[in-house]
Design an enzyme around this catalytic site. Structure first.
Site, mmCIF file in Angstrom:
data_model
loop_
_atom_site.group_PDB
_atom_site.id
_atom_site.type_symbol
_atom_site.label_atom_id
_atom_site.label_comp_id
_atom_site.label_asym_id
_atom_site.label_seq_id
_atom_site.Cartn_x
_atom_site.Cartn_y
_atom_site.Cartn_z
ATOM 1 N N ARG A 186 0.816 -1.227 0.000
ATOM 2 C CA ARG A 186 0.000 0.000 0.000
ATOM 3 C C ARG A 186 0.847 1.273 0.000
ATOM 4 O O ARG A 186 0.477 2.282 0.607
ATOM 5 C CB ARG A 186 -0.958 0.031 1.204
ATOM 6 C CG ARG A 186 -1.976 -1.066 1.209
ATOM 7 C CD ARG A 186 -2.940 -1.016 0.014
ATOM 8 N NE ARG A 186 -3.701 -2.249 -0.026
ATOM 9 C CZ ARG A 186 -3.330 -3.313 -0.730
ATOM 10 N NH1 ARG A 186 -2.264 -3.294 -1.511
ATOM 11 N NH2 ARG A 186 -4.054 -4.409 -0.697
ATOM 12 N N SER B 58 -10.602 -0.159 3.631
ATOM 13 C CA SER B 58 -9.919 -0.569 4.869
ATOM 14 C C SER B 58 -9.261 0.639 5.529
ATOM 15 O O SER B 58 -8.555 1.399 4.871
ATOM 16 C CB SER B 58 -8.834 -1.602 4.554
ATOM 17 O OG SER B 58 -9.433 -2.752 4.030
ATOM 18 N N GLU C 151 -4.246 2.947 6.918
ATOM 19 C CA GLU C 151 -4.026 2.878 5.466
ATOM 20 C C GLU C 151 -4.534 4.172 4.826
ATOM 21 O O GLU C 151 -4.011 4.644 3.821
ATOM 22 C CB GLU C 151 -4.783 1.660 4.903
ATOM 23 C CG GLU C 151 -4.641 1.510 3.396
ATOM 24 C CD GLU C 151 -5.304 0.239 2.868
ATOM 25 O OE1 GLU C 151 -5.248 -0.805 3.549
ATOM 26 O OE2 GLU C 151 -5.875 0.298 1.766
HETATM 27 C C1 LIG Z 1 -15.446 0.752 -0.906
HETATM 28 C C2 LIG Z 1 -13.947 0.862 -1.012
HETATM 29 C C3 LIG Z 1 -13.193 -0.258 -1.273
HETATM 30 C C4 LIG Z 1 -11.806 -0.170 -1.380
HETATM 31 N N1 LIG Z 1 -11.104 -1.295 -1.661
HETATM 32 C C5 LIG Z 1 -9.766 -1.212 -1.782
HETATM 33 C C6 LIG Z 1 -8.998 -2.380 -2.096
HETATM 34 O O1 LIG Z 1 -9.530 -3.468 -2.285
HETATM 35 N N2 LIG Z 1 -7.654 -2.255 -2.209
HETATM 36 C C7 LIG Z 1 -7.025 -1.048 -2.042
HETATM 37 O O2 LIG Z 1 -5.789 -0.985 -2.182
HETATM 38 N N3 LIG Z 1 -7.724 0.079 -1.743
HETATM 39 C C8 LIG Z 1 -9.064 0.028 -1.623
HETATM 40 N N4 LIG Z 1 -9.771 1.160 -1.320
HETATM 41 C C9 LIG Z 1 -9.059 2.426 -1.076
HETATM 42 C C10 LIG Z 1 -8.905 3.322 -2.318
HETATM 43 O O3 LIG Z 1 -9.932 3.072 -3.253
HETATM 44 C C11 LIG Z 1 -7.555 3.127 -3.002
HETATM 45 O O4 LIG Z 1 -6.484 3.464 -2.149
HETATM 46 C C12 LIG Z 1 -7.458 3.980 -4.273
HETATM 47 O O5 LIG Z 1 -6.387 3.525 -5.040
HETATM 48 C C13 LIG Z 1 -7.296 5.474 -4.007
HETATM 49 O O6 LIG Z 1 -7.444 6.164 -5.251
HETATM 50 P P1 LIG Z 1 -8.035 7.634 -5.329
HETATM 51 O O7 LIG Z 1 -7.926 8.086 -6.726
HETATM 52 O O8 LIG Z 1 -9.380 7.683 -4.721
HETATM 53 O O9 LIG Z 1 -6.984 8.428 -4.453
HETATM 54 P P2 LIG Z 1 -7.278 9.521 -3.319
HETATM 55 O O10 LIG Z 1 -7.927 8.853 -2.166
HETATM 56 O O11 LIG Z 1 -7.951 10.698 -3.903
HETATM 57 O O12 LIG Z 1 -5.777 9.918 -2.948
HETATM 58 C C14 LIG Z 1 -4.902 8.985 -2.333
HETATM 59 C C15 LIG Z 1 -3.494 9.609 -2.284
HETATM 60 O O13 LIG Z 1 -2.975 9.697 -3.602
HETATM 61 C C16 LIG Z 1 -2.651 11.059 -3.940
HETATM 62 N N5 LIG Z 1 -2.981 11.198 -5.352
HETATM 63 C C17 LIG Z 1 -4.107 10.805 -5.991
HETATM 64 N N6 LIG Z 1 -3.983 10.998 -7.302
HETATM 65 C C18 LIG Z 1 -2.769 11.549 -7.514
HETATM 66 C C19 LIG Z 1 -2.041 11.977 -8.656
HETATM 67 N N7 LIG Z 1 -2.542 11.871 -9.899
HETATM 68 N N8 LIG Z 1 -0.799 12.496 -8.494
HETATM 69 C C20 LIG Z 1 -0.264 12.614 -7.256
HETATM 70 N N9 LIG Z 1 -0.893 12.217 -6.137
HETATM 71 C C21 LIG Z 1 -2.126 11.686 -6.259
HETATM 72 C C22 LIG Z 1 -3.484 11.914 -2.984
HETATM 73 O O14 LIG Z 1 -2.853 13.160 -2.765
HETATM 74 C C23 LIG Z 1 -3.483 11.038 -1.738
HETATM 75 O O15 LIG Z 1 -2.274 11.217 -1.034
HETATM 76 C C24 LIG Z 1 -11.175 1.092 -1.219
HETATM 77 C C25 LIG Z 1 -11.942 2.239 -0.956
HETATM 78 C C26 LIG Z 1 -13.318 2.123 -0.867
HETATM 79 C C27 LIG Z 1 -14.129 3.355 -0.623
#
Ligand SMILES: Cc1cc2nc3c(=O)[nH]c(=O)nc-3n(C[C@H](O)[C@H](O)[C@H](O)COP(=O)(O)OP(=O)(O)OC[C@H]3O[C@@H](n4cnc5c(N)ncnc54)[C@H](O)[C@@H]3O)c2cc1C
Length: 303
Positions: free
Chosen positions: A176, A227, A297
């Site tokens: 992660r 999570s 996480e």
């Molecule tokens: C219902 C649910 C289920 C989930 N299941 C999983 C799972 O099975 N496995 C898992 O690993 N995660 C899971 N997650 C967590 C989450 O979806 C992941 O971590 C996902 O990859 C985050 O992506 P995001 O675009 O929403 O990032 P955000 O939450 O918007 O940002 C996360 C981080 O990345 C940075 N960031 C985002 N985009 C960029 C960019 N383009 N450039 C620089 N920095 C950036 C942000 O500043 C922040 O620090 C789940 C979440 C939910 C709500």
């Protein structure tokens, strides 16, 4: 900071709409978060570049969010400009087994396209909300797969608009995490994946299985951020939390899910402080019983 004045100058540099005091609860899956001083969804790369360069010159802090699916944003919100990439940078293409996607492309959408093409490798991510960029930063994973297995290279941009290129090895993926996590100076623009040719029917079946298992195990009825804690080595965070009797614990409107103990759900109107208090209570109780430190996480932003 005279927000109206800055918003006006910034608006003259970008095509996307600059919003003042936008509620970030509208942009996180937890539906939690106070206002961003300024907020932008860039319509393309040049918009992003112009906004970032402007803020660099004017000394305005920039915070990047993807789909907001792993974020706990402070009730006080975020100072400076928040740039949301989901819905913004969304070009993608498939060439044989090579897939290229801009960082704002939604991961489940991209997975759907690759499975349609019979390409194997990304199907583990079909139920992971959020963007391609966020998934690389977090090294998102599930069902035995994770981004480090399929990412080939990343194009990023610094605050001066300079492009930086990273190979898979240079991204330093771990559980992660990646070298780009907490690198406030870099924005992921584009990700290239290398997949393999697979059997479309088998991929469809795997995807269906993964999505069904989420529906059964996760509290999708309530806003959440997936999570909350990482699994400590040799343990499941969910099991640890459940075993200390924390399922159903509630602070304000934040509750440890009764369905999956590693999820905290927003019952409606939960604050960031409610979630933080619950997180601390869980950490303290698990530490007392097992002498294990649960590491979040989720990423906390602002305040
Ligand atoms: C219902 C649910 C289920 C989930 N299941 C999983 C799972 O099975 N496995 C898992 O690993 N995660 C899971 N997650 C967590 C989450 O979806 C992941 O971590 C996902 O990859 C985050 O992506 P995001 O675009 O929403 O990032 P955000 O939450 O918007 O940002 C996360 C981080 O990345 C940075 N960031 C985002 N985009 C960029 C960019 N383009 N450039 C620089 N920095 C950036 C942000 O500043 C922040 O620090 C789940 C979440 C939910 C709500």
């Amino acid at each position: 900071m005279d927000l109206k004045k800055i918003a006006k100058s910034l608006q003259s540099q970008v095509k996307g709409k600059i919003k003042i005091l936008e509620a970030l609860s509208r942009h996180t899956t937890w539906q939690i978060g106070g206002p961003a001083d300024l907020f932008l969804i860039p319509v393309d790369r040049s918009d992003l570049e112009n906004a970032v360069k402007f803020c660099n010159l004017e000394n305005i802090p920039v915070t990047i969010i993807g789909g907001g699916s792993n974020l706990l944003i402070s009730d006080q919100g975020v100072r400076g400009l928040v740039i949301k990439l989901a819905g913004g940078l969304k070009k993608w293409e498939i060439n044989g087994v090579e897939v290229r996607a801009e960082s704002g492309v939604r991961l489940p959408f991209l997975v759907r396209q690759t499975v349609n093409e019979g390409l194997q490798g990304l199907e583990f991510a079909g139920g992971i909300p959020g963007t391609v960029g966020g998934a690389v930063i977090m090294n998102a994973g599930a069902h035995g797969g994770s981004m480090n297995q399929v990412v080939e290279r990343v194009v990023a941009m610094d605050k001066k608009g300079q492009l930086k290129y990273f190979t898979n090895e240079e991204l330093g993926f771990s559980y992660r995490s990646s070298n780009l996590k907490h690198r406030d100076d870099l924005i992921v623009l584009e990700v290239s994946f290398k997949l393999t040719q697979g059997n479309r029917e088998e991929l469809e079946a795997a995807l269906k299985r993964y999505l069904l298992s989420r529906q059964e195990k996760q509290p999708w009825q309530f806003p959440n951020a997936g999570s909350v804690f990482k699994n400590p080595p040799g343990y499941s965070a969910g099991w640890l939390i459940e075993s200390v009797g924390a399922k159903g614990w509630q602070v304000g409107k934040a509750q440890v899910s009764t369905k999956h103990a590693n999820f905290i759900v927003n019952l409606g109107g939960a604050t960031c402080q409610d979630v933080l208090t619950l997180i601390e209570k869980i950490q303290k109780t698990v530490k007392e019983k097992y002498d294990i430190d649960l590491e979040p996480e989720i990423i906390t932003v602002g305040g």
